[in-house]
Design a protein around this motif. Structure first.
Motif, short mmCIF file in Angstrom:
data_model
loop_
_atom_site.label_atom_id
_atom_site.label_comp_id
_atom_site.label_asym_id
_atom_site.label_seq_id
_atom_site.Cartn_x
_atom_site.Cartn_y
_atom_site.Cartn_z
N PHE A 28 0.91 -0.67 0.25
CA PHE A 28 0.17 0.03 -0.13
C PHE A 28 1.16 1.51 0.04
CE2 PHE A 28 0.46 -1.54 4.36
CZ PHE A 28 1.22 -0.54 5.24
N ILE A 29 -0.35 1.89 -0.28
CA ILE A 29 1.02 3.75 -0.52
C ILE A 29 0.25 4.35 0.83
CG2 ILE A 29 0.50 5.60 -1.50
CD1 ILE A 29 -0.13 4.26 -4.18
N HIS A 40 3.16 -6.93 -7.91
CA HIS A 40 2.00 -7.36 -9.03
C HIS A 40 1.23 -6.35 -9.19
CE1 HIS A 40 2.08 -10.96 -10.04
NE2 HIS A 40 2.45 -12.16 -8.76
N PHE A 41 1.96 -5.69 -7.00
CA PHE A 41 1.16 -4.38 -7.08
C PHE A 41 1.68 -2.76 -8.14
CE2 PHE A 41 1.52 0.69 -5.29
CZ PHE A 41 0.27 0.34 -4.52
N LEU A 42 2.96 -2.80 -8.95
CA LEU A 42 3.37 -1.96 -9.69
C LEU A 42 2.21 -1.74 -10.76
CD1 LEU A 42 7.44 -1.42 -8.63
CD2 LEU A 42 5.39 0.47 -8.22
N LYS A 43 2.20 -3.01 -11.48
CA LYS A 43 2.05 -3.13 -12.67
C LYS A 43 0.20 -3.34 -12.71
CE LYS A 43 2.03 -6.57 -16.57
NZ LYS A 43 2.11 -7.96 -16.66
N PHE A 66 -0.98 -1.85 -10.71
CA PHE A 66 -1.71 0.09 -10.10
C PHE A 66 -2.04 1.34 -11.68
CE2 PHE A 66 -0.88 4.39 -8.72
CZ PHE A 66 -1.32 4.36 -7.49
N ASN A 67 -1.56 0.59 -12.36
CA ASN A 67 -1.24 1.52 -13.71
C ASN A 67 -0.31 0.69 -14.47
OD1 ASN A 67 -0.86 3.60 -16.16
ND2 ASN A 67 -1.76 5.24 -14.64
N GLU A 68 -1.37 0.39 -15.68
CA GLU A 68 -0.25 -0.84 -17.07
C GLU A 68 0.73 0.12 -17.48
OE1 GLU A 68 -0.13 -4.19 -17.89
OE2 GLU A 68 -1.62 -5.02 -16.70
N ASN A 69 0.21 1.48 -17.81
CA ASN A 69 0.98 2.24 -18.94
C ASN A 69 2.13 3.43 -17.30
OD1 ASN A 69 -0.91 1.98 -20.46
ND2 ASN A 69 -2.12 3.81 -19.80
N TYR A 70 1.87 3.03 -16.31
CA TYR A 70 3.45 3.41 -16.10
C TYR A 70 4.63 2.24 -16.04
CZ TYR A 70 0.94 7.19 -13.07
OH TYR A 70 0.03 8.08 -12.86
N TRP A 71 3.81 1.08 -15.49
CA TRP A 71 4.95 -0.54 -15.85
C TRP A 71 5.44 -0.38 -17.22
CZ3 TRP A 71 7.22 -2.97 -12.51
CH2 TRP A 71 8.11 -4.53 -12.91
N ALA A 72 4.45 -0.23 -17.89
CA ALA A 72 4.74 -0.29 -19.55
C ALA A 72 6.31 0.28 -20.07
CB ALA A 72 4.20 -0.03 -20.76
N GLN A 73 5.82 1.82 -19.48
CA GLN A 73 6.98 3.35 -19.54
C GLN A 73 8.49 3.12 -19.01
OE1 GLN A 73 6.79 5.07 -22.66
NE2 GLN A 73 4.51 4.23 -23.02
N SER A 74 8.43 1.52 -17.52
CA SER A 74 9.65 2.19 -16.41
C SER A 74 10.93 1.16 -17.10
CB SER A 74 8.99 1.44 -15.30
OG SER A 74 8.19 1.64 -14.74
N PRO A 75 12.16 1.80 -17.11
CA PRO A 75 12.97 1.24 -17.74
C PRO A 75 13.49 -0.12 -17.79
CG PRO A 75 13.81 2.07 -15.24
CD PRO A 75 11.97 2.77 -15.57
#
Length: 171
Positions: A47-48, A149-152, A154-163
């Motif tokens: 959780f945040i 699993h949390f990061l992915k 939470f927002n698929e686009n954030y995850w896809a753009q991540s390094p």
């Protein structure tokens, strides 16, 4: 009645607070793009908690911390405070930096619990995340999976753009 969960978002970027003038505020840490994520290993919960930026997260409240692990006792809860720095590019926001610090809190029921955390380590890891570093080697495989699993999710686009280094260290 169950407590109402607030929908908490990741901090993305704000503008330069000094407007480039080099005046008041220069040399201070800008935490506007940092989001602390807590991994509760035993409960398998992620959780945040924005209060972690000030050492007041819900896992840190009513705990007397010491810089040695023995202070938490023999039976303790293991938590990770994960510092995530967000950045934006032309294709959108992404998780840019990601580091973690361990926190141990005694399971013993007391008014004030005992715990362990290394404040210098937390500050160093926060700084490294702000600089875009990804350091996840210290996490156990269960914690890595929970965070992945949390990061992915939470927002698929954030995850896809991540390094790729972040993806490699968590998958």
């Amino acid at each position: 009645m169950a407590p109402i969960k607030k929908k908490i978002q990741f901090n993305i970027l704000s503008s330069d607070s000094t407007n480039g003038d080099g005046g008041f505020g220069v040399g201070t840490l800008d935490l506007n793009n940092i989001t602390p994520v807590i991994i509760d290993v035993e409960r398998e919960d992620v959780f945040i908690d924005m209060e972690a930026l000030h050492g007041r997260s819900r896992i840190e409240k009513k705990v007397r911390f010491a810089p040695n692990r023995e202070h938490a006792g023999q039976d303790y809860f293991t938590y990770w405070i994960v510092w995530i720095a967000m950045q934006t590019s032309n294709s959108g926001a992404y998780y840019a930096g990601c580091t973690a610090s361990e926190v141990l809190v005694s399971k013993e029921e007391r008014r004030i619990k005992l715990g362990y955390k290394s404040l210098p380590e937390q500050v160093n890891m926060l700084d490294k995340a702000m600089k875009g570093n990804v350091i996840m080697e210290q996490l156990d495989s269960k914690s890595k999976q929970l965070l992945y699993h949390f990061l992915k999710s939470f927002n698929e686009n954030y995850w896809a753009q991540s390094p790729q280094i972040l993806k490699d260290q968590l998958i």
